[in-house]
Design a protein around this motif. Structure first.
Motif, short mmCIF file in Angstrom:
data_model
loop_
_atom_site.label_atom_id
_atom_site.label_comp_id
_atom_site.label_asym_id
_atom_site.label_seq_id
_atom_site.Cartn_x
_atom_site.Cartn_y
_atom_site.Cartn_z
N LEU A 24 40.09 39.63 11.64
CA LEU A 24 38.78 39.14 11.18
C LEU A 24 38.85 39.25 9.48
O LEU A 24 38.39 38.49 8.95
N LEU A 62 26.98 38.45 18.26
CA LEU A 62 27.82 37.29 17.80
C LEU A 62 27.06 36.20 17.04
O LEU A 62 27.38 35.79 16.20
N ILE A 63 25.80 35.90 17.25
CA ILE A 63 24.95 35.23 16.48
C ILE A 63 24.72 35.62 15.05
O ILE A 63 25.07 35.00 14.12
N LEU A 71 29.60 42.73 7.97
CA LEU A 71 30.52 41.95 8.87
C LEU A 71 31.40 43.04 9.64
O LEU A 71 31.81 42.74 10.66
N PHE A 87 26.81 37.72 13.52
CA PHE A 87 28.30 37.81 12.99
C PHE A 87 28.50 36.25 12.35
O PHE A 87 28.77 36.48 11.06
N VAL A 88 28.29 35.40 13.28
CA VAL A 88 28.66 34.16 12.70
C VAL A 88 27.58 33.65 11.74
O VAL A 88 28.09 33.01 10.64
N GLY A 89 26.35 33.87 11.96
CA GLY A 89 25.41 33.70 10.68
C GLY A 89 25.50 34.24 9.59
O GLY A 89 25.43 33.62 8.41
N LYS A 90 25.98 35.62 9.41
CA LYS A 90 26.32 36.33 8.21
C LYS A 90 27.32 35.70 7.69
O LYS A 90 27.51 35.65 6.38
N PHE A 91 28.40 35.50 8.44
CA PHE A 91 29.66 34.96 7.95
C PHE A 91 29.61 33.74 7.21
O PHE A 91 30.12 33.44 6.09
N LEU A 92 28.78 32.67 7.92
CA LEU A 92 28.84 31.38 7.34
C LEU A 92 28.11 31.56 6.22
O LEU A 92 28.39 30.57 4.92
#
Length: 454
Positions: free
Chosen positions: A265, A330-331, A359, A333-338
């Motif tokens: 990651l 998961l939501i 993250l 993680f993806v939201g924070k990452f993007l």
């Protein structure tokens, strides 16, 4: 008293001055951003009219305009600040006006992160501390000239480095991590003078912030987490080898897998961050448009997924105190990452330390939720995976595993888990290295140098 002894005394006094100056700045940063973390979700929760929608969008546009003006006025206002400090220490550039830089970047960062951009405060605080050291060195330079000493340039580097360490220490309340960060990632040289100055600066900066906030860490629930895990994970003792005969090595296997998972990651984070910077440049999105993109995105994100706004320390606190379930994590993680990639790609004033620690915590929680659902371990392990995930992700992205491990130990007060933290961080570091992951700040500095050459 010989000259070397006098120099050490002067460096101690100078380190104290740098630490106090940096501590005052960071205390103000932390107070304002903590208040923003309280006000922002309350504001988005009560947007129920056209007038409030208009006011919100107008405020976000104003912040975008301010960021554009501030960065155009002083280029060093942009970005996290750590690559700029490394460039100064390597002789590639210099700090022209430290007080102007502090004033402009302080205002720009508070507005950007306070509005909701997914950026960190730690990297910029490192730059604030370095600017404090640079400013005080200019004052001390008159004394150096009067004493006819030839140590001025060396002292300038030491005070810059000590100030940077003080900035990191003040943000997290972790003076030891500030010292090690200077040696592991910034200066990479060890001298008695540098050690004296850096320790004095980091401790005094942490003390100043402590006077304002007490002993409350930036992650407010991290010290209250009950880490009820097998003794086998603690510092190795004679009893540990007896336990190895009775307990399977599955305890260590879980953390080996966690380190590998976070290592992959971490590589993704570094590559995605560099890609996001390139996308803005390739699409020729410059000036006001560059900052309007994340600013206007803050509005829908704040309405539907407000947890990913800001630095992320509040989200980590919620992870440690609540059970969201695998789907929601998961939501997050993806939201924070993007959203972090969208924000950082603009090169707005803000760092990556807190977003990447967030993250890492989310990655650790994903690993924990998956393991719990498969029956490998119980719910009581979840918090430990969150905390160890932060150290592993830090090691994989920053490539400073010692700093990451010490930082987590200072934040949690759990120094007995040094062995397992070292294993997890070391594995994440190695996996990232084998996959071609660059240290994030070196990659950003190289990219900046390449852009300026072109």
């Amino acid at each position: 008293m010989n000259n070397r002894s006098r120099l050490k005394i002067f460096m101690f006094a100078e380190g104290l001055a740098v630490g106090i100056f940096a501590g005052v700045i960071i205390a103000a940063v932390r107070f304002l951003l903590d208040e923003a973390d309280i006000f922002r979700p309350l504001w988005f929760a009560q947007i129920d009219s056209v007038e409030k929608i208009f006011v919100t969008i107008a405020a976000l546009v104003f912040v975008a305009i301010f960021l554009t003006k501030a960065i155009n006025f002083d280029k060093q206002v942009a970005g996290s600040g750590i690559p700029q400090i490394r460039a100064i220490l390597s002789g590639q550039t210099s700090m022209q006006n430290p007080l102007r830089l502090i004033a402009l970047k302080f205002s720009a960062m508070i507005l950007a992160i306070g509005a909701g951009m997914s950026l960190g405060r730690a990297g910029v605080s490192v730059q604030f501390g370095a600017a404090a050291g640079n400013f005080l060195n200019r004052i001390f330079f008159a004394r150096q000239a009067k004493l006819n000493r030839s140590h001025g340039e060396i002292e300038g580097e030491i005070l810059l480095t000590a100030g940077a360490g003080a900035g990191l220490a003040a943000v997290f309340g972790a003076p030891l991590s500030g010292v090690v960060f200077c040696i592991e990632d910034l200066h990479r040289k060890f001298t008695p003078e540098m050690l004296i100055t850096t320790i004095t600066a980091t401790v005094s900066a942490s003390a100043i912030v402590g006077l304002v906030f007490g002993v409350r860490p930036i992650f407010t629930t991290i010290t209250s987490v009950s880490l009820t895990v097998p003794e086998i994970l603690k510092v190795p003792t004679l009893e540990m080898f007896t336990m190895l005969a009775a307990e399977p090595l599955r305890f260590f296997l879980y953390f080996v897998l966690l380190g590998i998972f976070l290592g992959f990651l971490g590589v993704l984070f570094t590559k995605a961050m560099l890609f996001s910077l390139d996308v803005y440049d390739r699409l020729k999105i410059f000036g006001l448009r560059r900052y309007l993109i994340p600013m206007l995105l803050i509005f829908p994100v704040g309405l539907f997924l407000p947890e990913v706004l800001g630095c992320g320390n509040v989200l980590v606190d919620n992870l440690l105190s609540s059970n969201f379930g695998l789907r929601m994590v998961l939501i997050f993680f993806v939201g924070k990452f993007l959203f972090t990639m969208i924000c950082f790609g603009t090169n707005a004033p803000g760092g990556v330390f807190l977003p990447l620690l967030t993250l890492g915590a989310l990655g650790g929680e994903i690993f924990a939720e998956a393991g719990i659902s498969l029956g490998f371990f119980t719910e009581e392990w979840s918090s430990l995976f969150v905390i160890f995930g932060m150290a592993a992700y830090f090691a994989a992205v920053v490539k400073a595993p010692v700093t990451g491990s010490l930082l987590i130990m200072e934040l949690t007060g759990q120094f007995s888990y040094l062995l397992t933290l070292t294993i997890v961080s070391g594995l994440a570091f190695m996996v990232s290295d084998l996959c071609g992951g660059e240290p994030i700040f070196s990659a950003l500095l190289n990219r900046s140098k390449k852009s300026s050459d072109e």
